[in-house]
Scaffold this motif. Sequence first.
Motif, PDB file in Angstrom:
ATOM      1  N   GLU A 198      48.966  36.950  33.869  1.00  0.00           N
ATOM      2  CA  GLU A 198      47.580  36.577  34.109  1.00  0.00           C
ATOM      3  C   GLU A 198      46.645  37.723  33.757  1.00  0.00           C
ATOM      4  O   GLU A 198      47.003  38.894  33.897  1.00  0.00           O
ATOM      5  N   THR A 234      39.805  34.904  40.106  1.00  0.00           N
ATOM      6  CA  THR A 234      40.236  35.376  41.420  1.00  0.00           C
ATOM      7  C   THR A 234      40.060  36.898  41.483  1.00  0.00           C
ATOM      8  O   THR A 234      40.075  37.575  40.450  1.00  0.00           O
ATOM      9  N   ASP A 279      40.933  40.646  41.555  1.00  0.00           N
ATOM     10  CA  ASP A 279      42.080  41.293  40.932  1.00  0.00           C
ATOM     11  C   ASP A 279      41.948  42.800  41.117  1.00  0.00           C
ATOM     12  O   ASP A 279      41.080  43.434  40.515  1.00  0.00           O
ATOM     13  N   GLU A 325      43.577  45.086  39.904  1.00  0.00           N
ATOM     14  CA  GLU A 325      43.816  45.800  38.656  1.00  0.00           C
ATOM     15  C   GLU A 325      42.619  45.718  37.710  1.00  0.00           C
ATOM     16  O   GLU A 325      42.647  46.302  36.615  1.00  0.00           O
ATOM     17  N   ARG A 326      41.548  45.002  38.111  1.00  0.00           N
ATOM     18  CA  ARG A 326      40.301  44.972  37.333  1.00  0.00           C
ATOM     19  C   ARG A 326      39.101  45.376  38.175  1.00  0.00           C
ATOM     20  O   ARG A 326      37.981  45.431  37.664  1.00  0.00           O
ATOM     21  N   GLY A 353      42.929  36.252  36.530  1.00  0.00           N
ATOM     22  CA  GLY A 353      43.247  34.971  37.147  1.00  0.00           C
ATOM     23  C   GLY A 353      43.533  33.861  36.164  1.00  0.00           C
ATOM     24  O   GLY A 353      43.843  32.730  36.573  1.00  0.00           O
ATOM     25  N   GLY A 374      36.016  36.716  36.381  1.00  0.00           N
ATOM     26  CA  GLY A 374      37.407  36.470  36.738  1.00  0.00           C
ATOM     27  C   GLY A 374      37.500  35.357  37.766  1.00  0.00           C
ATOM     28  O   GLY A 374      36.665  35.259  38.661  1.00  0.00           O
TER      29      GLY A 374
END
Length: 411
Positions: A217, A350, A352, A354-355, A220, A348
């Motif tokens: 993903e 959802t 995240d 990592e972002r 998301g 996005g």
Amino acid sequence: MELVERQGAGQGSRIAQLGGDAVTLAGATSHGEPLGKAQQESGDQLPDAPGAELSLTYVGMIGVSTAEDATLAILQGGAHEANRNARPLHLFTLHPRVAFIRNAAVEASAMLRASPGDGITAELEEAYLILGDGRDHPQLKLGRFFAEVGRFNPEHFEDSHFVDKPVIHTRLFGPEQLSNGGIRILWPFSGTYRLFYGVQSARGETASSFLFEPGEEVGGHGLIARRSRGLRERLHWVRGETEGTLSEGSRVVSGLTALWGPNASGMTTTTSIIEADVELRRTPGPGPLGGLTSFRLEALGRRYEAGDPGNADRETLRDWGLVVQGVWRLERTLAAGMRLEYADGRNGKTPDPERSRRMRATASLTRFLGRYVGLRVQYNRDWPTGLQGAENSFWLQLKLTTERVDAAYAH
């Protein structure tokens, strides 16, 4: 083959005698000055005579953090970074090069990774043919190689001044760095300007902003197995680079890179990335800058189309980041580094981690225990949005190499 030591210009170099002709071994230039991979300009430096080079490097790391292992795995996202509390990581790198004729060589880099609980894995980082000197004449690279995007991506992990890659690089290019099979052309202009154009495969975990693995993903959005349609399904990048001299022993290298290609969130979706960088390189000495050997600034931005037209979840993801770092040679056997980083993302489906927004401050201290042995201590202070509170991490790294361990600090 006879291996002898030679001293020149205050720096030692190892020279292999092969059939009566002197050729470089472990990174010496044709002028007898040691040149590790980290010291090379953009565009590979090739020996003037046929011969062979072979470098071996071992890097061992261990550390502790206030973050739990699950969080630490996100904070230390690179494949060559220790990311578990008190769990060692061992990396063995083999880097051979064989030159058949002047300015023509085959080069490779292979790594063995071992960590308790994770087992042992092997990977081929690079394997390519290179033709041309890239300084006075064009240069061609063909095979698998690190894309020359900015100052950090083409830098081998064992040559870095720090134990980890910048956060924004791990986000945009994946844990393994941006490296795939393809072709790259370098065209020099007047010895000051260089133009690069590369076409590489856009598939796999080494191109995570493009045709990343199906089932993963991004923001998301699930990724699919996208069909290949020839040249249109390749990763393309172009880079312009210039170099100037500030004073004796000081020079500035700057560049601008654009990348574009398909991504796997749809059948027509694309990704584009813009990168800009500038680096001051300086021979350590007296003066207001003291022992500063390099100052580097790099900024990146990504536009990622998520979902085909007509898809109700279609949106454009945007990510950006900035890295600033300085490296100092404090004394003959001691060097220090400082790095500041910022990374963020917008949109996005959802949340995240990592972002999400990340800030990091890093300090490292490296002691050269001999010509081929180095010991590094590093402290990271992370401020991760979406994770709980700031985190502190301490890392210890040991490096053993057949090249000069301080090569990256001698510009």
